[in-house]
Design an enzyme around this catalytic site. Structure first.
Site, PDB file in Angstrom:
ATOM      1  CG  HIS A 182     -19.041   8.686  -1.051  1.00  0.00           C
ATOM      2  ND1 HIS A 182     -19.259  10.034  -1.235  1.00  0.00           N
ATOM      3  CD2 HIS A 182     -19.954   8.054  -1.832  1.00  0.00           C
ATOM      4  CE1 HIS A 182     -20.262  10.212  -2.068  1.00  0.00           C
ATOM      5  NE2 HIS A 182     -20.711   9.023  -2.463  1.00  0.00           N
ATOM      6  CB  SER A 303      11.655   7.557  11.016  1.00  0.00           C
ATOM      7  OG  SER A 303      11.666   8.394  12.155  1.00  0.00           O
ATOM      8  CE  LYS A 309       6.432   5.526  10.174  1.00  0.00           C
ATOM      9  NZ  LYS A 309       6.379   6.993  10.329  1.00  0.00           N
ATOM     10  CD  GLU A 316       4.269  10.845   2.690  1.00  0.00           C
ATOM     11  OE1 GLU A 316       3.673  10.278   3.615  1.00  0.00           O
ATOM     12  OE2 GLU A 316       5.406  11.357   2.822  1.00  0.00           O
TER      13      GLU A 316
END
Length: 489
Positions: A182, A303, A309, A316
């Site tokens: 979980h 970025s 960043k 992803e």
């Protein structure tokens, strides 16, 4: 594919006569002499498939060469014709592959482009190639050849990913890590054990591709448009020549079957789902909040606005690609649903999602070994996260079981200990010794040694467990398997 219509290019009579004398097929695709007018321009654009079925070029050439050799062997064409056809097809394929000649959309598909150019090169011998064959069984054969070579390439790519995982699991056989259920910390495990979970998934994926390939290894050539042929061909010979296990057993099914596409697309989709879990964990673990890993710079982006960043774009994308793969599978199944036997033009629509599933899967797998090899794990941060004594609650209950406490009672005792620690605002390990007998007479100070994460993990040394010793054994097993396949691990 098949026999449906294609663009008929109108040409002056003199040009058509000139082409006929030269042995060149007018640009009629599968329409032939049946039609006297060109197909509507918009309909022709919808009908054409050459933009995507050009992927079948080499498979089409292979299938045609095997067909020509068989026709010569049974006496339907001469040995000299077969020799010209085989050599001519090699030349045609080379021209298209080198960009010396472009596929002509007016010829509808790769099959007619190849045959038309062959006839231009060798004349009447090329006109004999399509003896005892339809584009229906031709495309079914080409697609199966493409499927088999694609499955083989994907299996190799899966093995390379398993090699990368095996190496990192060996390196981190004893690195402590919290395991989650979980998405809440549950029990201490090892990073090596966690990584090997993905090796297990990939092993199952590998088996699915091999299994799908086994069923795809039947040769449709000789099935004709739907009802085979009266000519005395040798289907077994063609099947063996192309490396299939056997010919298909029913001509109706052979030309209309795309099960092999759906099976491989499913294998791609499920593989993608497995890798999406890895992508998600890398995204989570690379956050400041987790801090378990840094992705190599070659697999991150920056970025356009924020110079600090370091975005895990590749992870992803691995997480996102299964959406596309699942869509490909759904498209394949939907197109195939409800089609009456035998061939229908609808089946042309199975090609693009099939190719996309294969190519997307290969794209993801190609990046995976280098991504895994470049991961910069933070063992100290992982150990710190795994050191919470609460992760040893189950191990404490099992310690009590070893002291002859029934498990349900042991579970209740540890639950009371957890509640008491929360009330005091301390960890399980820091509950005062004098409080333990008040919680349960079975508890004593020595019992709390079971809360040590390293000790707890080491105690789970059964088959499938996360103990460093068991991880090492599993790495050795996987290493032996991969070395048997020819990989250096």
């Amino acid at each position: 594919m098949g026999t449906p219509a294609v663009v008929l290019i109108s040409a002056p009579m003199s040009d058509q006569n000139k082409n006929d004398k030269a042995g060149v097929v007018p640009k009629a695709g599968g329409r032939g002499a049946r039609f006297g007018a060109a197909m509507d321009e918009a309909a022709a654009a919808l009908n054409a498939s050459v933009d995507f079925d050009k992927r079948l070029l080499r498979d089409d050439v292979r299938g045609s060469q095997a067909h020509a050799r068989m026709l010569a062997a049974v006496g339907l064409i001469s040995a000299d014709d077969a020799k010209q056809i085989v050599a001519g097809l090699d030349k045609v394929a080379g021209e298209f592959e080198r960009g010396e000649r472009a596929m002509d959309p007016a010829l509808e598909d790769v099959h007619m482009n190849v045959e038309n150019r062959l006839i231009e090169l060798i004349g009447d011998a090329g006109r004999r190639l399509h003896t005892a064959r339809s584009r229906n069984d031709q495309v079914a054969t080409d697609m199966r050849l493409f499927a088999l070579s694609s499955a083989s390439a994907i299996v190799v790519a899966i093995d390379k990913a398993r090699v990368a995982i095996c190496r990192r699991a060996r390196e981190h056989a004893a690195t402590l890590l919290p395991g989650y259920t979980h998405l809440q910390r549950a029990q201490a495990i090892t990073l090596g054990h966690h990584l090997l979970a993905y090796a297990e998934m990939l092993s199952r994926d590998r088996g699915r591709f091999l299994d799908a390939a086994r069923r795809a290894s039947e040769c449709p050539l000789g099935s004709g448009a739907l009802a085979a042929t009266s000519l005395p061909i040798d289907r077994e010979r063609t099947s063996q020549d192309l490396g299939f296990a056997a010919p298909t057993r029913n001509s109706l099914d052979a030309v209309s079957d795309r099960d092999f596409c759906a099976e491989l697309a499913f294998a791609c989709a499920l593989l993608g789902v497995h890798l999406s879990r890895l992508g998600e964990e890398l995204v989570l673990w690379s956050t400041t909040e987790f801090g378990f890993v840094r992705l190599g710079e070659g697999h991150c982006s920056g970025s356009s606005l924020m110079p600090q960043k370091r975005n895990p774009d590749i992870a992803e994308l691995i997480r996102a690609k299964p959406g596309r793969l699942i869509g490909d599978l759904v498209a394949l199944l939907t197109v195939s649903k409800g089609l009456a036997l035998a061939y229908n033009k609808d089946l042309q629509e199975t090609q693009e999602p099939f190719y996309d599933a294969i190519e997307t899967t290969r794209l993801v797998l190609d990046v995976l070994p280098r991504l895994i090899a470049g991961l910069e794990f933070n063992p100290e941060r992982m150990k710190e996260a795994a050191s919470d004594p609460a992760l040893g609650a189950t191990d404490l209950a099992e310690h009590l079981v070893r002291e002859d406490v029934p498990f349900r009672k042991a579970h209740e005792i540890v639950g009371k200990l957890v509640r008491h620690a929360e009330h005091l605002g301390v960890s399980l390990r820091d509950v005062p010794e004098h409080d333990l007998p008040q919680i349960a007479p079975e508890l004593h100070a020595a019992s709390l040694q079971a809360l040590s994460p390293a000790r707890a993990v080491a105690g789970r040394a059964i088959v499938g467990g996360p103990a460093p010793a068991q991880v090492t054994r599993e790495v050795q097993r996987l290493t032996a398997e991969l070395r048997g396949l020819g990989y250096e691990v």
